[in-house]
Design a protein around this motif. Structure first.
Motif, PDB file in Angstrom:
ATOM      1  N   GLY A  29       8.671 -27.908  24.365  1.00 34.76           N
ATOM      2  CA  GLY A  29       7.916 -27.075  23.446  1.00 34.76           C
ATOM      3  C   GLY A  29       7.289 -25.849  24.055  1.00 34.76           C
ATOM      4  N   LEU A  30       7.663 -25.520  25.292  1.00 34.61           N
ATOM      5  CA  LEU A  30       7.140 -24.327  25.934  1.00 34.61           C
ATOM      6  C   LEU A  30       7.975 -23.113  25.548  1.00 34.61           C
ATOM      7  N   ALA A  31       7.348 -21.961  25.472  1.00 36.56           N
ATOM      8  CA  ALA A  31       8.094 -20.717  25.356  1.00 36.56           C
ATOM      9  C   ALA A  31       8.649 -20.384  26.742  1.00 36.56           C
ATOM     10  N   VAL A  32       9.859 -19.830  26.777  1.00 40.69           N
ATOM     11  CA  VAL A  32      10.513 -19.543  28.053  1.00 40.69           C
ATOM     12  C   VAL A  32      11.049 -18.121  28.048  1.00 40.69           C
ATOM     13  N   GLU A  33      10.888 -17.442  29.185  1.00 42.53           N
ATOM     14  CA  GLU A  33      11.464 -16.125  29.414  1.00 42.53           C
ATOM     15  C   GLU A  33      12.347 -16.201  30.659  1.00 42.53           C
ATOM     16  N   PHE A  34      13.476 -15.505  30.627  1.00 39.17           N
ATOM     17  CA  PHE A  34      14.407 -15.496  31.757  1.00 39.17           C
ATOM     18  C   PHE A  34      14.721 -14.058  32.102  1.00 39.17           C
ATOM     19  N   LEU A  35      14.491 -13.677  33.365  1.00 37.18           N
ATOM     20  CA  LEU A  35      14.743 -12.299  33.790  1.00 37.18           C
ATOM     21  C   LEU A  35      16.127 -12.243  34.420  1.00 37.18           C
ATOM     22  N   SER A  36      17.068 -11.668  33.671  1.00 31.86           N
ATOM     23  CA  SER A  36      18.472 -11.765  34.054  1.00 31.86           C
ATOM     24  C   SER A  36      18.832 -10.923  35.271  1.00 31.86           C
ATOM     25  N   ASP A  37      18.015  -9.929  35.596  1.00 32.53           N
ATOM     26  CA  ASP A  37      18.296  -9.138  36.798  1.00 32.53           C
ATOM     27  C   ASP A  37      17.471  -9.605  37.998  1.00 32.53           C
ATOM     28  N   ALA A  38      16.794 -10.739  37.833  1.00 33.30           N
ATOM     29  CA  ALA A  38      16.015 -11.332  38.924  1.00 33.30           C
ATOM     30  C   ALA A  38      16.480 -12.763  39.166  1.00 33.30           C
ATOM     31  N   SER A  39      17.788 -12.956  39.043  1.00 29.82           N
ATOM     32  CA  SER A  39      18.414 -14.275  39.178  1.00 29.82           C
ATOM     33  C   SER A  39      19.865 -14.022  39.548  1.00 29.82           C
TER      34      SER A  39
END
Length: 203
Positions: A130-140
């Motif tokens: 139930g957490l909101a998630v953000e993914f930084l595609s240029d930092a992975s």
């Protein structure tokens, strides 16, 4: 919104070991990871640094080996919490869940390696909790794979997983977009599986 930046497995193994990240290039992803860390620190967003442990005889991430150590750019930066893990998800067998509860975190921002493995496992579990998630595609990033099931380039793996994440598991954006949103106190824009499929059908 109460964010935490989760910096996953930015260890030497991915730079000069047996698991070198190929896409995005390391000279893109590492500076973006450190930019995110510095921006989070300046905004009083807690930073969790994660380190993967494998047995000493393992060909990768052998605990205590040079390849197991955090990259100097990460080790030299302050963090609020350090986690050692042995599974893909940062939640499994660690105190991350309790730390999140204790600090009233509701949004995880994921950076680090690998997109399709430890990042993915953590993103899926966080979403299910139930957490909101953000993914930084240029930092992975990802390496290329080949096995009995097939072959996929690093670019394909990273792109496909990023696309799937953005279909509902995480809001995917660039480091620049995240820093702008973070400073404004807003969330990265999310998408959903229905619209993702409908757009593909039209094309």
């Amino acid at each position: 919104m109460r964010r935490a930046l989760i910096v996953i497995d930015v260890q030497n193994e991915y730079f000069n070991g047996n698991m070198k990240i190929a896409y995005p290039p390391l000279d893109v992803s590492l500076p973006n990871i450190t930019r995110a860390m510095d921006a989070a620190r300046a905004a009083d967003i807690p930073v969790v640094v994660v380190q993967h442990d494998a047995p000493e005889q393992s060909p990768i991430f052998a605990k205590g080996s040079p390849a197991w150590r955090l990259h100097d750019e990460i080790a030299g930066r302050p963090s609020n919490h350090h986690i050692n893990k042995t599974y893909a998800s940062v939640f499994t067998g660690t105190d991350l869940g309790q730390w999140i509860a204790d600090n009233r975190i509701d949004t995880l921002t994921i950076v680090g390696y690998m997109t399709h493995n430890c990042d993915a496992a953590t993103i899926y579990e966080a979403s299910h909790k139930g957490l909101a998630v953000e993914f930084l595609s240029d930092a992975s990033g990802s390496p290329s794979y080949e096995n009995a099931a097939g072959k996929a380039s690093a670019e394909e793996i990273h792109r496909v997983f990023s696309t799937v994440f953005h279909s509902g598991f995480a809001a995917v954006g660039s480091t620049d977009q995240w820093i702008t949103a973070m400073r404004a106190g807003t969330a990265l824009e999310r998408d959903n599986v229905y619209l993702s499929v409908q757009r593909a059908k039209r094309n």
